[in-house]
Design a protein around this motif. Structure first.
Motif, mmCIF file in Angstrom:
data_model
loop_
_atom_site.group_PDB
_atom_site.id
_atom_site.type_symbol
_atom_site.label_atom_id
_atom_site.label_comp_id
_atom_site.label_asym_id
_atom_site.label_seq_id
_atom_site.Cartn_x
_atom_site.Cartn_y
_atom_site.Cartn_z
ATOM 1 N N GLU A 126 3.794 61.046 41.606
ATOM 2 C CA GLU A 126 4.830 60.206 42.192
ATOM 3 C C GLU A 126 5.723 60.973 43.172
ATOM 4 O O GLU A 126 6.123 60.427 44.204
ATOM 5 C CB GLU A 126 5.678 59.580 41.085
ATOM 6 N N ASP A 127 6.056 62.234 42.830
ATOM 7 C CA ASP A 127 7.000 62.994 43.649
ATOM 8 C C ASP A 127 6.335 64.007 44.563
ATOM 9 O O ASP A 127 6.972 64.547 45.473
ATOM 10 C CB ASP A 127 8.012 63.727 42.752
ATOM 11 N N ARG B 297 4.883 62.947 37.373
ATOM 12 C CA ARG B 297 5.781 63.400 38.435
ATOM 13 C C ARG B 297 5.014 64.022 39.596
ATOM 14 O O ARG B 297 5.404 63.904 40.755
ATOM 15 C CB ARG B 297 6.780 64.421 37.878
ATOM 16 N N ASP C 197 5.366 66.958 43.642
ATOM 17 C CA ASP C 197 5.662 68.320 43.196
ATOM 18 C C ASP C 197 4.428 68.846 42.478
ATOM 19 O O ASP C 197 4.196 68.550 41.309
ATOM 20 C CB ASP C 197 6.874 68.321 42.266
#
Length: 339
Positions: free
Chosen positions: A284-285, A281, A287
């Motif tokens: 990909e994001d 994540r 964060d």
């Protein structure tokens, strides 16, 4: 960011001659990152791009990723096959069959010993480059018949082993012990590092963090910006107490993992924090606090986000300049560092 440079002459070493590439610069086989666009860009510039087999959910997906890479470059590239103990291991035999069936002839193995795969790869003309973190493991890999070794110093991202030997000692120690070509990993980002690795006896360098911060790397822009902003002090060593040390970015999650284990916790106590899905994540994001994610000490030397092909050319050009400057210094014709 873009920067036009003239193509640089080939930089030949035993490693480039072995694999038929132009420059001794290898893109690390990073989980979630070693995909077609990045690998092809590095190979097209004369280095060795590397796809990460287990980034692909199935062997069939790996076959498709190999074809995507071939559509972007006709130059050599490799496949990273990381072999680790698991309750339900990946179908390694199927992945290696896809590698052979697709005509890829360079494989980087990492993790456990490549011994179970050596006969198969040798029978199909695949040259194996084994990544390891100690001289004793490198010597064992050579005895198993690998074509080359990638020796990973304590500065690296991911798993540096448990010996804590930095590259300045590990690389020349490997040079004294090995007869096969080998490349140096951990702490390398630029031409100064490449020149130093060659001077220490290596035949090239492997760079993960530097290519993680390239335009083609398939990770969120926030990750790349954090690398540029971070210093060499912004990593943490986790799992030390478990003797499975990993170097990751310093964030709230890695700090919590360190605290729990230092207080006597077990892996079960940190398992939810270090799940691979959480680290994915991050990439990909964007964060940066979603999970733990690997990055090396060399992030302190990364100053920009640049095209991967430009990085290869820049690194080789800088290495040549360093060598020429040192030659002038030893020749007594002036070798002061330019302003």
């Amino acid at each position: 960011m873009s920067e036009a440079v003239a193509a640089v002459p080939r930089l030949r070493t035993r490693f480039t001659e072995l694999l038929g590439i132009e420059h001794p610069v290898v893109q690390g086989g990073m989980m979630w990152v070693g995909r077609a666009e990045l690998a092809a860009a590095v190979s097209e510039a004369g280095g060795l791009g590397v796809l990460t087999a287990l980034t692909q959910p199935t062997p069939a997906d790996l076959a498709r990723e190999i074809e995507r890479t071939r559509a972007l470059t006709d130059k050599p590239f490799g496949i990273n096959l990381t072999i680790l103990p698991a309750i339900t291991p990946p179908p390694y035999e199927e992945y290696r069959r896809v590698i052979v069936d697709c005509g890829v002839t360079i494989v980087e193995t990492a993790g456990s010993s490549p011994a179970p795969h050596m006969e198969f790869f040798a029978r199909h003309g695949v040259r194996v480059v084994h990544k390891c973190t100690s001289v004793r493991h490198a010597v064992k890999a050579e005895r198993l018949g690998v074509a080359a070794v990638s020796i990973d110093g304590f500065e690296c991202a991911g798993h540096p082993g448990e010996d804590d030997v930095p590259g300045l000692v590990l690389v020349p120690a490997a040079a004294d012990a090995l007869t096969v070509p080998f490349i140096a990993s951990g702490g390398f980002t630029d031409g100064r590092g490449l020149a130093a690795a060659l001077a220490l006896g290596a035949d090239g360098v492997n760079m993960g963090t530097r290519f993680l911060c390239s335009e083609e790397a398939p990770v969120a822009e926030a990750v790349k910006r954090r690398i540029v902003e971070a210093s060499e002090l912004d990593t943490r060593l986790v799992f030390r107490e478990l003797r499975n040390t990993a170097r990751v970015a310093r964030n709230t999650v890695s700090e919590e993992v360190v605290r729990i284990l230092a207080d006597g916790g077990a892996f079960a106590d940190v398992r939810p924090l270090v799940a691979g899905a959480r680290g994915r994540r991050v990439f990909e994001d964007g964060d940066l606090e979603a999970g733990i994610w690997s990055v090396g000490l060399s992030q302190g030397l990364v100053r920009d986000i640049a095209p991967a092909g430009l990085l290869v050319e820049r690194i080789v050009r800088e290495a040549r300049e360093v060598v020429e400057r040192m030659h002038r210094a030893f020749a007594g014709t002036g070798g002061t560092r330019p302003a």
